[in-house]
Design a protein around this motif. Structure first.
Motif, PDB file in Angstrom:
ATOM      1  N   ARG A  60     -42.182 121.852  15.410  1.00 32.13           N
ATOM      2  CA  ARG A  60     -40.897 122.430  15.030  1.00 32.13           C
ATOM      3  C   ARG A  60     -41.057 123.933  14.855  1.00 32.13           C
ATOM      4  O   ARG A  60     -42.002 124.394  14.214  1.00 32.13           O
ATOM      5  CB  ARG A  60     -40.425 121.804  13.712  1.00 32.13           C
ATOM      6  N   SER A  61     -40.108 124.704  15.414  1.00 29.90           N
ATOM      7  CA  SER A  61     -40.163 126.156  15.259  1.00 29.90           C
ATOM      8  C   SER A  61     -39.868 126.535  13.817  1.00 29.90           C
ATOM      9  O   SER A  61     -39.064 125.894  13.143  1.00 29.90           O
ATOM     10  CB  SER A  61     -39.130 126.806  16.186  1.00 29.90           C
ATOM     11  N   SER A  62     -40.536 127.587  13.362  1.00 23.89           N
ATOM     12  CA  SER A  62     -40.288 128.053  11.985  1.00 23.89           C
ATOM     13  C   SER A  62     -39.076 128.980  11.932  1.00 23.89           C
ATOM     14  O   SER A  62     -38.663 129.392  10.851  1.00 23.89           O
ATOM     15  CB  SER A  62     -41.530 128.787  11.457  1.00 23.89           C
ATOM     16  N   LEU A  63     -38.503 129.314  13.088  1.00 18.84           N
ATOM     17  CA  LEU A  63     -37.344 130.220  13.105  1.00 18.84           C
ATOM     18  C   LEU A  63     -36.069 129.445  12.809  1.00 18.84           C
ATOM     19  O   LEU A  63     -35.961 128.266  13.137  1.00 18.84           O
ATOM     20  CB  LEU A  63     -37.217 130.886  14.477  1.00 18.84           C
ATOM     21  N   PRO A  64     -35.077 130.113  12.207  1.00 17.95           N
ATOM     22  CA  PRO A  64     -33.784 129.449  12.023  1.00 17.95           C
ATOM     23  C   PRO A  64     -33.236 129.006  13.383  1.00 17.95           C
ATOM     24  O   PRO A  64     -33.332 129.749  14.372  1.00 17.95           O
ATOM     25  CB  PRO A  64     -32.906 130.548  11.410  1.00 17.95           C
ATOM     26  N   SER A  65     -32.684 127.796  13.418  1.00 21.71           N
ATOM     27  CA  SER A  65     -32.290 127.229  14.717  1.00 21.71           C
ATOM     28  C   SER A  65     -31.145 128.003  15.370  1.00 21.71           C
ATOM     29  O   SER A  65     -30.919 127.875  16.565  1.00 21.71           O
ATOM     30  CB  SER A  65     -31.888 125.764  14.543  1.00 21.71           C
ATOM     31  N   THR A  66     -30.421 128.793  14.587  1.00 22.68           N
ATOM     32  CA  THR A  66     -29.307 129.560  15.163  1.00 22.68           C
ATOM     33  C   THR A  66     -29.755 130.895  15.761  1.00 22.68           C
ATOM     34  O   THR A  66     -28.998 131.515  16.506  1.00 22.68           O
ATOM     35  CB  THR A  66     -28.251 129.875  14.081  1.00 22.68           C
ATOM     36  N   LEU A  67     -30.977 131.335  15.419  1.00 24.28           N
ATOM     37  CA  LEU A  67     -31.383 132.697  15.772  1.00 24.28           C
ATOM     38  C   LEU A  67     -31.395 132.940  17.281  1.00 24.28           C
ATOM     39  O   LEU A  67     -30.725 133.860  17.782  1.00 24.28           O
ATOM     40  CB  LEU A  67     -32.769 132.997  15.171  1.00 24.28           C
ATOM     41  N   VAL A  68     -32.141 132.113  18.011  1.00 19.49           N
ATOM     42  CA  VAL A  68     -32.295 132.345  19.452  1.00 19.49           C
ATOM     43  C   VAL A  68     -30.963 132.196  20.187  1.00 19.49           C
ATOM     44  O   VAL A  68     -30.585 133.076  20.975  1.00 19.49           O
ATOM     45  CB  VAL A  68     -33.388 131.414  20.033  1.00 19.49           C
TER      46      VAL A  68
END
Lengths: 274, 107
Positions: free
Chosen positions: A205-213
């Motif tokens: 799982r990516s550690s970035l907020p899912s909305t960012l990209v």
């Protein structure tokens, strides 16, 4: 705190500071859906356990709940600390995920340029090569450039026609080359994850907020598409540079990629109660 | 102990109470309070974000475990967490010795 009086719900409902606290926490949860669920679950488990400990010490249940809530602290501080903690000390995982997200977006951008080369080829075939490669009327090319254009396109009747053929050809070939580089970037970037999955590993799982990209992608490609379509429109009206198809082919592909990111963003947003 | 000063050492304290065995948040807080004889009295809500931060930094790992019909998030030190704890503990010991030596305070 919510007021729960007579007529405000079932007769068995009692004043419950734990429920009130969780309600307040829920309203202030961070945007990341998984992180939000985890915070809420941990807070509830903590409060139930702290309440049980208070009851075991002899406190009345309501007092035990109130003490548990008081010790947990202000829900605003709880969620604010959570939001800060996500970025307080960026982990290697976050840096790696951010780097890969940027490289992946660059790869997608290069592939989009490659696709725009295909669109330019289709425009060449459908509307004539002047639509993509055409330049402003009356422009004088340097002698050396003319010699190059005519050498590459010996069948051209003039330097201007040779330049137009060269532009329309470059719009296809150079962009397709960029697309191949993009595919290479995506393949190399995806290779570790593919190897991981083939070895039976769970998707990381990516550690970035899912909305960012998707948000950045929709904005960046949308802006690029708008500018390119605007340049194509400007060329159609004013005719200051290459043919309108030169920019239009890129603009249409950029807008399509922006739409794909926007759809992806829309799929994520409902999870936040947006 | 002053809360702001305590927050500056929270990472070390959390790693230390998780050194021997994994635990969920409530137990971490209980251990902190018991080992400090009630001296470390942070708002308990600040512990969870700190645990999450340490996990993001790769010093802790966590997973859900079932206990008495409830799901709990249990935290454990990673190998990097053990190394960080050892380094922080050594650093703190040097610092504390220095302060004691300079001020004449007793441990």
């Amino acid at each position: 705190m919510s007021a729960r009086g007579a007529g405000d719900g079932p007769a068995t409902r009692v004043d419950d500071p734990v429920e009130d606290y969780l309600d307040q926490l829920y309203a202030r949860l961070p945007a990341d859906a998984r992180g939000a669920r985890r915070l809420l679950a941990e807070a509830e488990d903590h409060l139930r356990e702290a309440t049980a400990a208070g009851v075991a010490e002899g406190l009345p249940v309501v007092e035990a709940r109130r003490r548990a809530v008081d010790r947990l602290g202000d829900p605003r501080a709880f969620t604010r600390a959570a939001a800060v903690s996500s970025w307080h000390r960026p982990s290697w995982a976050a840096i790696r995920d951010l780097t890969w997200a940027a490289a992946r977006m660059a790869g997608i951008g290069l592939v989009a340029i490659g696709v725009s080369g295909g669109v330019a080829a289709a425009m060449n075939a459908a509307f004539g090569r002047h639509f993509v490669g055409g330049g402003p009327a009356g422009v004088a090319y340097p002698t050396a450039a003319c010699a190059h254009f005519l050498a590459v396109h010996p069948g051209a009747a003039s330097c201007a026609q040779a330049a137009m053929l060269e532009n329309s050809q470059d719009a296809v070939s150079l962009r397709l080359l960029a697309g191949l580089v993009g595919l290479l970037v995506l393949a190399v970037g995806n290779a570790p994850a593919m190897v991981h999955r083939r070895r039976g590993g769970r998707p990381r799982r990516s550690s970035l907020p899912s909305t960012l990209v998707p948000a950045v992608g929709a904005t960046a490609f949308g802006a690029a598409g708008a500018v390119l379509v605007g340049l194509a429109a400007d060329d159609t009206v004013v005719g200051v540079s290459s043919g309108a198809g030169y920019y239009l082919s890129g603009g249409l592909v950029a807008l399509a990629v922006a739409a794909a990111y926007a759809i992806s963003l829309n799929r994520v947003l409902p999870a936040y109660g947006a | 102990m002053d809360r702001e000063r305590l927050k500056g050492h929270l990472d070390l304290l959390l790693l230390a109470v998780l050194e021997d065995e994994p635990a969920h948040g409530y137990v971490v807080i209980t251990r902190l309070r018991e080992r400090s004889d009630g001296g470390f009295d942070l708002p308990e809500g600040t512990i969870y974000p700190a645990l999450h931060r340490l996990e993001r930094a790769g010093l802790l790992v966590s997973d859900w475990v079932e206990h008495a019909g409830r799901r709990r998030r249990a935290y454990a030190l990673t190998a990097a967490g053990h190394r960080e704890l050892a380094a922080e503990r050594a650093s703190w010991t040097r610092f504390a010795r220095g302060v004691i030596a300079v001020t004449g305070a007793t441990a």
